[in-house]
Design a protein around this motif. Sequence first.
Motif, mmCIF file in Angstrom:
data_model
loop_
_atom_site.group_PDB
_atom_site.id
_atom_site.type_symbol
_atom_site.label_atom_id
_atom_site.label_comp_id
_atom_site.label_asym_id
_atom_site.label_seq_id
_atom_site.Cartn_x
_atom_site.Cartn_y
_atom_site.Cartn_z
ATOM 1 N N ASP A 173 -42.036 -50.336 -54.819
ATOM 2 C CA ASP A 173 -41.922 -51.219 -53.661
ATOM 3 C C ASP A 173 -40.503 -51.733 -53.467
ATOM 4 O O ASP A 173 -40.133 -52.113 -52.376
ATOM 5 N N TYR A 174 -39.728 -51.804 -54.532
ATOM 6 C CA TYR A 174 -38.370 -52.337 -54.474
ATOM 7 C C TYR A 174 -37.419 -51.277 -55.022
ATOM 8 O O TYR A 174 -37.097 -51.274 -56.201
ATOM 9 N N PRO A 175 -36.929 -50.371 -54.151
ATOM 10 C CA PRO A 175 -36.179 -49.214 -54.630
ATOM 11 C C PRO A 175 -34.726 -49.510 -55.032
ATOM 12 O O PRO A 175 -34.110 -48.715 -55.717
ATOM 13 N N ARG A 176 -34.192 -50.657 -54.633
ATOM 14 C CA ARG A 176 -32.785 -50.952 -54.888
ATOM 15 C C ARG A 176 -32.665 -51.924 -56.055
ATOM 16 O O ARG A 176 -33.210 -53.013 -56.020
ATOM 17 N N VAL A 177 -31.954 -51.537 -57.087
ATOM 18 C CA VAL A 177 -31.749 -52.395 -58.258
ATOM 19 C C VAL A 177 -30.477 -53.206 -58.041
ATOM 20 O O VAL A 177 -29.404 -52.646 -57.819
ATOM 21 N N LEU A 178 -30.598 -54.539 -58.114
ATOM 22 C CA LEU A 178 -29.443 -55.415 -57.959
ATOM 23 C C LEU A 178 -28.765 -55.700 -59.288
ATOM 24 O O LEU A 178 -27.564 -55.932 -59.339
ATOM 25 N N PHE A 179 -29.545 -55.681 -60.355
ATOM 26 C CA PHE A 179 -28.996 -55.955 -61.680
ATOM 27 C C PHE A 179 -29.978 -55.455 -62.729
ATOM 28 O O PHE A 179 -31.182 -55.592 -62.572
ATOM 29 N N ALA A 180 -29.457 -54.927 -63.811
ATOM 30 C CA ALA A 180 -30.270 -54.519 -64.955
ATOM 31 C C ALA A 180 -29.446 -54.728 -66.210
ATOM 32 O O ALA A 180 -28.219 -54.552 -66.194
ATOM 33 N N ASP A 181 -30.094 -55.117 -67.275
ATOM 34 C CA ASP A 181 -29.419 -55.281 -68.570
ATOM 35 C C ASP A 181 -30.434 -54.946 -69.650
ATOM 36 O O ASP A 181 -31.522 -55.521 -69.683
ATOM 37 N N ASP A 182 -30.090 -54.011 -70.512
ATOM 38 C CA ASP A 182 -30.999 -53.661 -71.610
ATOM 39 C C ASP A 182 -30.572 -54.297 -72.925
ATOM 40 O O ASP A 182 -31.181 -54.061 -73.960
ATOM 41 N N PHE A 183 -29.521 -55.127 -72.873
ATOM 42 C CA PHE A 183 -29.020 -55.847 -74.052
ATOM 43 C C PHE A 183 -28.731 -54.903 -75.208
ATOM 44 O O PHE A 183 -28.986 -55.210 -76.363
ATOM 45 N N SER A 184 -28.182 -53.737 -74.873
ATOM 46 C CA SER A 184 -27.889 -52.752 -75.910
ATOM 47 C C SER A 184 -26.674 -53.131 -76.755
ATOM 48 O O SER A 184 -26.468 -52.558 -77.814
ATOM 49 N N LYS A 185 -25.873 -54.091 -76.260
ATOM 50 C CA LYS A 185 -24.744 -54.593 -77.052
ATOM 51 C C LYS A 185 -25.000 -56.061 -77.367
ATOM 52 O O LYS A 185 -25.570 -56.794 -76.546
#
Length: 167
Positions: free
Chosen positions: A1-13
Amino acid sequence: DYPRVLFADDFSKDGFGPRWGHYKSSSVVKGGVLVGITDPASDHSAVDNIKFDGEKDLQVSVKFRFTSDKAKSFNVWFDDKNYKGSHAGHICQATISPTGVNLADAKTGGFDLSNGLYDRKKANQLTDDEKKMLAAKQKRIPAKISLNEWHTLVVTTEGDTIRVSID
């Protein structure tokens, strides 16, 4: 429903990335996990946030777990820092605790700056009618959220509606 990602963080660091902001927060990122920490001496809950240009109809998804029975809650706030009609630009929020979910309209509810409502609330000077009106601006949904297990929270806003799903 929301195809555009404004921000993502997987905390890999370890540590926060450059887009994160903080207010009275002692939170840390360690081992791929954001650990929300409010300093015991603080007069305000820890705030860890991401700022972006104004949007409507948003979806926030996070994985979370409560690690002890002393866990109180955490909030997902939707703010508009350009909106001056509510304290801190608060629009709405979802509060998640081990015993349930609370949804609240902050814009026309408890953070509304019109007519001195917010100040009277802080001073514990609300009338009975104001207390009744504020109670109608929030909804508590009982739930039992297990401790020490990972859960997926999705908070969605669409128009004037906020929805929450867990797992």
